[in-house]
Design an enzyme around this catalytic site. Sequence first.
Site, short mmCIF file in Angstrom:
data_model
loop_
_atom_site.label_atom_id
_atom_site.label_comp_id
_atom_site.label_asym_id
_atom_site.label_seq_id
_atom_site.Cartn_x
_atom_site.Cartn_y
_atom_site.Cartn_z
CG HIS A 18 -2.00 1.00 1.22
ND1 HIS A 18 -2.42 1.65 0.09
CD2 HIS A 18 -2.76 1.52 2.24
CE1 HIS A 18 -3.37 2.51 0.40
NE2 HIS A 18 -3.59 2.45 1.70
CG HIS A 73 -2.51 1.54 -10.14
ND1 HIS A 73 -3.84 1.33 -9.83
CD2 HIS A 73 -2.01 2.30 -9.12
CE1 HIS A 73 -4.13 1.94 -8.70
NE2 HIS A 73 -3.05 2.54 -8.25
CG ASP A 93 3.21 3.92 -5.28
OD1 ASP A 93 2.93 4.75 -4.41
OD2 ASP A 93 2.47 2.98 -5.58
#
Length: 390
Positions: free
Chosen positions: A271, A310, A366
């Site tokens: 996460h 993703h 990210d």
Amino acid sequence: VSTQSTWGYQGKKYEVPIKRNYIESSELEKIKDNSGKVLRYYDPGYLNTISATSKVCFIDGDKGILEYRGYPIEELAEKSSFLEVAFLLIYGELPSQREYAYWRNKVMKHTFIHTDLGQQMKSFRYDAHPMGMLVSTLASISTFHPESNPALQGEKIYNNKKIRNKQIHRLLGNTPTIAANAYRHRIGRPYNTPRNNLDYVENFLYMLDRLNEGKYKPHPKLVRAIDILFILHAEHELNCSTAAVRHLVSSGVDVYSAMSGAAAALYGPKHGGANEAVLRMLQQIGKLENIPQFIEDVKNRKTLLFGFGHRVYKNYDPRARIVKKIAQDVFDVVGKESLIEIAQELERIALSDEYFIKRKLYPNVDFYTCLLYTSPSPRDRQKSRMPSSA
């Protein structure tokens, strides 16, 4: 629009309505076997289960669309501040000038944390991970406010609008101070007292970076970059942290314990910890000349690739595009390090390699935020400091 589907089970037929491409679980409860047992739906990880509907956020992963309350994320990142977006997400509309002034004042007044909470943070080991400190400290806040704890005052305490809003102001105000203290603790520096005359993100960077200057101000380009990052991470449908909060609050627990649970979920490498996983991957690669072999190891499943692809976005992550744009502004201020050069070369190869293109493994948010977080500290670059007279 609703359509009917016919289901057959153990010699019986059932008419099951399909509404907006989903089936109500109550309809499945009508389907029973010959002994009267209800048909169950097995879905590990809730990968094909809708547990809530929301007007807060909209995502179209195939088209790469993200909206908050109907506003495109690109528009909010360009024209709004994090506090404005926070108001939008919570109350449904962007604030007027008067509403924003009141909102900002309330939040900034709550950037000061209880002295005992600060002392508690100082009791952590010198090398305690900042996320572990954040999780523990958020949970501790509830012990300082028994008058707002449903376990002590009744589960309907948050039905009171004034009490509910006070918890919102306190959480938004306290959290950056706790996060900054956790960082300062890790690097062995004293905590900085918040400054109400600074904006929300500006104050956060001030608490992170100030040494002993009386009029220190963070560089405006860095302030804007972090402001945009806060906006991009403010909401993302029913993610792991949001799901954790929904489970926790269903018990009637106080909001601070629930937020601690959300932060704990964020701590995980699958996460919020994905940024750190990207960083460790870049450190593992080590040098530019090691990238080709790393790429081959990824293709042969000998190592893991972080920061690409993703679960939701099958197109380019819209947040990644925005972060990529602001990254250069940050690099202009603080310079680049070898890890950033490795990351940029890895990105170039991945975007041109058929293996990644075929699998739609585009760099995600990210990956790009890791580039910003691995930038040199402003303290390592004298030009990142504003003059003391600013």
